[in-house]
Each structure stands twice: as C-alpha cells, then as structure tokens.
Write a protein that holds these residues in place. Structure first.
Motif, mmCIF file in Angstrom:
data_model
loop_
_atom_site.group_PDB
_atom_site.id
_atom_site.type_symbol
_atom_site.label_atom_id
_atom_site.label_comp_id
_atom_site.label_asym_id
_atom_site.label_seq_id
_atom_site.Cartn_x
_atom_site.Cartn_y
_atom_site.Cartn_z
ATOM 1 N N PHE A 76 35.038 33.868 56.064
ATOM 2 C CA PHE A 76 34.369 33.279 57.226
ATOM 3 C C PHE A 76 35.222 33.424 58.478
ATOM 4 O O PHE A 76 34.730 33.804 59.535
ATOM 5 C CB PHE A 76 34.048 31.808 56.973
ATOM 6 N N VAL A 77 36.504 33.111 58.346
ATOM 7 C CA VAL A 77 37.400 33.204 59.499
ATOM 8 C C VAL A 77 37.434 34.653 59.993
ATOM 9 O O VAL A 77 37.267 34.934 61.180
ATOM 10 C CB VAL A 77 38.823 32.729 59.116
ATOM 11 N N TYR A 78 37.605 35.566 59.046
ATOM 12 C CA TYR A 78 37.731 36.978 59.416
ATOM 13 C C TYR A 78 36.472 37.498 60.100
ATOM 14 O O TYR A 78 36.521 38.080 61.176
ATOM 15 C CB TYR A 78 38.040 37.814 58.173
ATOM 16 N N TYR A 89 33.788 35.912 61.448
ATOM 17 C CA TYR A 89 33.431 35.283 62.721
ATOM 18 C C TYR A 89 34.324 35.794 63.837
ATOM 19 O O TYR A 89 33.869 36.150 64.912
ATOM 20 C CB TYR A 89 33.519 33.764 62.615
ATOM 21 N N TYR A 120 37.378 32.464 65.812
ATOM 22 C CA TYR A 120 38.084 32.338 64.530
ATOM 23 C C TYR A 120 38.019 30.902 64.022
ATOM 24 O O TYR A 120 37.787 30.646 62.845
ATOM 25 C CB TYR A 120 39.542 32.786 64.680
ATOM 26 N N GLY A 146 34.686 30.110 62.575
ATOM 27 C CA GLY A 146 34.582 30.626 61.203
ATOM 28 C C GLY A 146 35.228 29.673 60.216
ATOM 29 O O GLY A 146 34.693 29.397 59.136
ATOM 30 N N GLY A 158 33.172 27.875 57.200
ATOM 31 C CA GLY A 158 33.573 28.050 55.797
ATOM 32 C C GLY A 158 33.872 26.723 55.130
ATOM 33 O O GLY A 158 33.412 26.443 54.013
ATOM 34 N N THR A 166 42.359 26.595 54.708
ATOM 35 C CA THR A 166 41.681 27.220 55.844
ATOM 36 C C THR A 166 42.610 27.345 57.049
ATOM 37 O O THR A 166 42.639 28.384 57.719
ATOM 38 C CB THR A 166 40.431 26.394 56.233
ATOM 39 N N THR A 222 26.676 37.189 53.641
ATOM 40 C CA THR A 222 27.443 37.109 54.885
ATOM 41 C C THR A 222 28.227 38.399 55.106
ATOM 42 O O THR A 222 28.265 38.942 56.215
ATOM 43 C CB THR A 222 28.415 35.913 54.835
ATOM 44 N N THR A 278 27.340 40.761 58.270
ATOM 45 C CA THR A 278 28.325 40.849 59.357
ATOM 46 C C THR A 278 29.064 42.183 59.367
ATOM 47 O O THR A 278 29.364 42.705 60.432
ATOM 48 C CB THR A 278 29.341 39.687 59.295
#
Lengths: 244, 243, 205
Positions: free
Chosen positions: A37-39, A41, A66, A69, A73, A125, B173, B177
């Motif tokens: 998610f971090v990556y 976004y 970031y 994200g 997540g 996270t 996702t 993406t």
C-alpha cells in the motif's frame, strides 16, 4: 476490576492474539500489505506529480501520498481483524460466557486484541514508511495511523455483527476506500461531509506531521473522541453478541 | 438438464439476498461518482502504446475506479463461491452430479455476476464521461472482473476467509495500480505485462481514450488469459469436489 | 453382500507433518438387510474409514466392493446455507436422477418421519442445528439406497426424533436395504445385527 478479572481479560486477549498470529498467512500479510500500500500509493502520486502542472503537486505531496498508503493499509487490515473476530468467534465467545466469563471480560479481551494487532501493524507500517519517505514528525504520523486504524478495527466489529461475511467484507472495504478517497480529497477542499468520516481527523494529524512537522493536537483530540465513540458502539455490539 | 438445475440454484443463493444485490448495484455507482467528484482536475500527457493523449487526471481516475470496483466485487464473489459451497458441492458430486456440471454451473454464476457488476460499472462511468467505445470498455471490464473472480476462486481453494479476503484485495490493488497509466507513462515494466489485467487494461484505455489499432490483439490475448484462468479453476475446483 | 472392505490402510502426514497411521488393514462386511454399527474411541478413525468406503478419501491399500446404490450422511453439515430444505431435495434429487414426483413423494415422507415439514421453505442458515441435521440425513435417505452409510447422523435430535430415527433405520433394513452406522448408541444395541469395533486401525466384531 479485580485481579482475577484482569487475569481473565488478559488470558482471553492472549488466546485471541495467539489464534490470529498462529496463522502464517496473517503474519505474512501483516508485512506485505502495508508495504504494498505504501509503495503503490506513493509511486502513483510521485509519477502523477512529476507530470502535472504545479497546482496539482500542491494538492497532494509525495510524502503525503506515502503516508496515505500507510493509513489505508493499516485501516484495511485492522478493520478486517475486527470484522472476522466477530463473525468467527461468535459461538465460542458465547460458550466462554456460559462457562463463567462475564460478557464484559470477553469483550475486553477482544478489544485488547484489536489494539495489540493495531499496535503491531502500525509499528511495522511506520518502519516500512521510513524506507520510502521519512515524515518530518514520525510520532504524529504513527499516532494518526494508530488511532485511525483502531477506529476501523471497531467499525469492523460493528459491520461483522450485523452482516454476513460475504456482504460484510464488501461493505467494510467500501467504507474504508470511500473514506480514504473522501477524507484525503474532499477533506482538503473543506467539505463538511468529509469531516464526518472516520479517517478525516486522523488524516489532518498525519498531513501536519508529514508536511509541517507539527502535531495537530485539536485534530488528534477529535480523532480520539471518534475512536471512543466507535469503541462504545463496538463494546455494545460485542456485548450483545457474547451474551445472547 | 442437470447443469441448468445446478446453475439455477447457484444463482438463487445470490439474488435471494436483496441487500447483496443492492450493494452490487450501489457500490460501483457510488465509487465512480465519487471519483469523478473528488479527484482534482488537471491535464496530463499520457503515452499509451504508440499514441500520446492528453487527458484530465480526474477522468483517468474515474475510468480506472470502475474496473477496480467491478474486479474487486467479482474477486470477492469468486472467493466466497469457493469458500461457501465446496463441501456441499462435493456431496452433490458424490450423489450423482458430474463434476463438470457443478464446475460449469459455478463458473457460469461467476460469469453472470461479473457481467452484472461490469454492466453497472460501465453505466456509472457513462454518466460522467463520454467513453468513445462503451461496448469495448464494458467488455474489458467484464474480462478483468471475470479473471479476478477466477483468481478469487483459486485463492479460496488454499486460503481461509481472512487471508483470502486480504489476498484478493492485494492482488487487485497490485494489478490496477501497477498498470495505472499515470504510473507507467506508456512504459509498462516487463513483469507487469504478465498481470491478468494487462491486456484488458490496454483494451480499456483504447476504448476510453484513444482507439488504437492493436485493440483486437489485446482483446484476443485477454480472452486467452481468461481461458487459462478458467482452465486453472476447472482443474483445481474439479479436484476439490471429486470424491 | 452389499459392502465388503478388506485390509484397508490409510495414513496421513508425510514430509512436513508427523505421519499418523489411522487404518492398518481394517475389514468390514455388510450383507443385505443388515443393520451394522461401527464403534470406537474418539480419533479411532471411524469417520476416515467411512469416507474411504464412500470414496471421499483415497485409500493407501486394501479392497472395497459395494454392490448397489449408496447414500452417505456425513458428520459435518454439508449443505448450502442460502437454499431452502425443499430446494435441497430438488437439487439432490436431480443428482440421484430421481423423477420429480418421486422427489416430492420422498421429501413429504421424510418431512413427516423426521418432523420438520414446517421448515420446508426455510433457508438452511435460519434453521436450528437439529433441523439442519435432519435435512443432512434426509438427503442421504431420499433415494432409498441399497446401502446407507451414516456417520453419527442423529446429533442435535430431540428424544422423539432420535427414537423415530432408529425406527426408520429398522424399517429400512426390514425392507431389505442395509445400514452401516457410526454410533455411540446408548441402549440401542438390541436393534443392531452386528457391531464392529475399530481399535488400533483394525475392525473387531
């Protein structure tokens, strides 16, 4: 709460956490979901910002993306933990009550587990986030994602108690995705509707922590109030589930 | 015909829940509408295959939210198709149904559900953006949704509800993406061309933004990919329900 | 002879998990019109043996011969939560290749015998555990199989239904069909023709 009460709550919580962490898929996803998610976004916005006029870059910065994200997540995972906790352990919880636990003890155990998972998840996270983008005030970001994802843990509990797994899982994703979309975009434009979403105030704390390096105390307080309200509803719902 | 009976009952489990039907209708409409409403406007130059187009980021977001929603819904439907009924399906086979009949009924249910969410999602997009070739756009959504429905079924074979739901969401996702034209800027990394959504995504971009000459190739390759995942589901599902 | 199982072996585990030998040459025989029970401690492998006989699990060794049609009632509730009882009868009736009139006739009989007619149009997810078990059992009985294989089929039954079940099983064997039941019967031994005990992977009569 007596010592024996505390012991029971701690034991119930320990067993819940054991159930969760004993599943290797859960543990693996605890790391991979925040990472991805971090990556993703961050990467989307980074690319978009590079190719857009300046005013768009002002709208959402790369560090914010970031952090967004990270929030998404953590919220998805904690929400699902709360959700499946209710749907999966309903019968066993009732049995614990029949066996002598007070409903509130079982409920407290469950709530504690959500907090433990949220804490572990947000720690991971933040670590992942620091590889990509070091926020100017990391503690503010941690506080924001922690309180935001905990709210979603409680919302997961509420959704799980009213809906079956199929419809419920879809609904939960829908609420979170909507919230992230609205809180991070409408919220910026100052829409009143955005303020009502669970992620709005945590997001304000996060944005300030990421971009200005300050702690938005007022927004954090409002996030805590929101979390307490969600907790109250979750406890009521859990209590009903465990005692009927 | 017994396949007909199996399909009828398989579908009945779904349309019996008005809440679910409403969710499947409301969700795509709400998501698409919101995407168009809240994404900030701003022109962006995109290199799509051999064509360079200038498009509003808001429109691209809306155009990509629709496949995300349709795909996610189909993925979860696939996951629960496997999780909720495989034990009873095995008993059905033990009682006399041919495994092929049951597998086909389940896959048909998935295809119909995918068509439903794709139709709603396409309709929702058309309310906000004049898609050049709406039929092609809808077909690309359907193919992607169906493929991820199959992937949901495969995930459901090996994982439980919690892990399965995470993984379906994660898979989608990544697919959406990693192929987002705002990220790839016309240069899709090699690994991403193997993603299930790659060819449907090309069809989608062509249908919505450009109208490239190689759409047909991507359409055929999408169908090939869909056939491969269908085959995968058939093999795995058949093995699960065979006595 | 309706069922003959000879020297059946089955083990679980292997490379990663500890190997457990559950069946080590188990043999059993059921003749026409016989009512036979398979008993044993928890974890002795009774359900595994029945699943191997039915064909739900592959055996490592041994021979199994079944003469005629079979009906199997699993211990777990293998039902569709969003379908009604009537719909289960129709769906499984089609699986057994039964005619529509036969499906209706048999479902009416079973509703009456097991006393759950008033739930005919209820979704399975809304039924009590006992009623679900009645449906679970009825699906195995509806096509009047030559050999009925029942894995503790009366869990959750009230006393009257429990007794009705034993009467029904006796009627089935009186009609010339056979029943093999996994049971912890208390005081129902008199109704049985033979009892096998599964101990250390083998059957003893």
């Amino acid at each position: 709460m007596s010592e024996s009460d505390r012991g029971r709550v701690a034991l119930a919580s320990l067993m819940d956490a054991r159930e969760y962490f004993r599943n290797p898929v859960n543990v693996a996803l605890l790391v991979t979901i925040p990472y991805l998610f971090v990556y993703f976004y961050g990467a989307i916005v980074e690319h978009v910002v590079q190719n857009l006029p300046e005013e768009y870059a002002e709208f959402i910065s790369v560090p914010e993306a970031y952090a967004m994200g990270a929030f998404f997540g953590a919220a998805v995972l904690t929400g699902l933990v709360g959700f499946y906790m209710v749907t999966g352990a309903r019968a066993a919880d009732r049995r614990l009550v029949v066996a002598g636990y007070r409903p509130l003890q079982v409920v407290a155990g469950r709530i504690l587990t959500i907090l433990v998972v949220a804490l572990a998840l947000n720690g991971i996270t933040m670590l992942i986030l620091s590889f990509f983008e070091q926020p100017r005030f990391p503690l503010a970001v941690l506080a924001a994602t922690l309180v935001g994802s905990t709210i979603y843990g409680f919302i997961g509990v509420v959704v799980g108690s009213f809906m079956e797994e199929f419809e419920g899982s879809i609904t939960l994703f829908w609420i979170i995705t909507l919230d992230v979309g609205i809180s991070f975009q409408l919220g910026e434009t100052g829409s009143a509707a955005g303020n009502l979403f669970p992620g709005y105030h945590p997001n304000q704390v996060m944005v300030k922590g990421v971009t200005e390096g300050t702690f938005a105390a007022e927004s954090f307080l409002l996030s805590l109030v929101y979390a307490l309200c969600a907790l109250a509803v979750a406890v009521a719902v859990f209590h009903r589930e465990a005692s009927t | 015909m017994r396949y007909g009976t199996a399909l009828r009952y398989s579908l009945r489990s779904y349309y019996r829940s008005p809440f679910l039907l409403a969710l499947l209708l409301f969700l795509p409409i709400a998501f698409v509408a919101l995407s168009f409403a809240v994404t900030p406007s701003g022109l962006m130059t995109l290199d799509i295959g051999e064509t360079v187009v200038t498009a509003d980021v808001k429109d691209i977001d809306g155009l990509l939210v629709a496949p995300f929603t349709a795909t996610f819904l189909a993925g979860v439907i696939g996951l629960f198709l496997m999780l909720a009924s495989v034990e009873a399906d095995r008993r059905l086979v033990l009682s006399g149904f041919r495994p092929g009949e049951v597998v086909l009924a389940r896959l048909s249910t998935l295809a119909i559900a995918s068509a439903y969410v794709s139709l709603v999602s396409t309709g929702a997009v058309l309310l906000h953006y004049p898609v050049g070739q709406p039929l092609l756009y809808g077909v690309s959504l359907l193919l992607r949704a169906y493929m991820f429905g199959c992937i949901g079924m495969l995930i459901g074979t090996y994982f439980g509800k919690t892990g399965g739901t995470y993984l379906v969401f994660l898979a989608i996702t990544i697919d959406i993406t990693a192929l987002d034209p705002r990220i790839t800027l016309g240069e899709v990394p090699d690994w991403a061309t193997y993603l299930p959504g790659y060819h449907p995504n090309q069809v989608l971009l062509d249908a919505a933004l450009t109208g490239l000459p190689d759409t047909l190739t991507h359409l055929v390759l999408s169908l090939d990919y869909a056939a491969i995942v269908t085959l995968g589901v058939m093999l795995v599902f058949r093995r699960r329900i065979l006595p | 002879m309706v069922l003959r199982a000879e020297g059946v072996e089955k083990s679980f585990g292997g490379l990663w998990k500890r190997r457990v030998e559950v069946l080590k040459g188990a043999s059993i025989r059921v003749d026409e019109g016989e009512f036979v029970a398979l008993v044993g401690e928890n974890g002795a492998g009774k359900s595994v043996f029945m699943k191997v006989i039915v064909g739900l699990m592959k055996r490592d060794a041994g021979e199994i011969e079944v003469d005629g049609t079979g009906g199997y009632c699993p211990q777990e509730l293998e039902l569709y939560s969003r379908l009604t009882c009537d719909e289960h009868f129709e769906l499984f009736g089609r699986a057994y290749d039964m005619e529509r009139e036969d499906i209706l006739r048999r479902s009416d009989e079973l509703y009456e015998d097991l006393r759950f007619a008033k739930y005919s149009d209820f979704l399975v997810k809304n039924l009590s555990e006992g009623t679900k078990q009645k449906l679970n059992l009825s699906i195995a009985l509806m096509h009047e199989p030559d050999l009925l294989l029942l894995d503790e089929p009366y869990q959750g039954f009230d006393y009257d239904t429990y007794m009705a079940f034993w009467d029904m099983a006796n009627d089935i064997t009186a009609a010339g069909n056979s029943v093999l039941i996994i049971s912890h019967m208390v005081g129902e031994e008199g109704r049985l023709d033979r009892i096998y005990q599964l101990r250390e992977g083998k059957c003893f009569e």
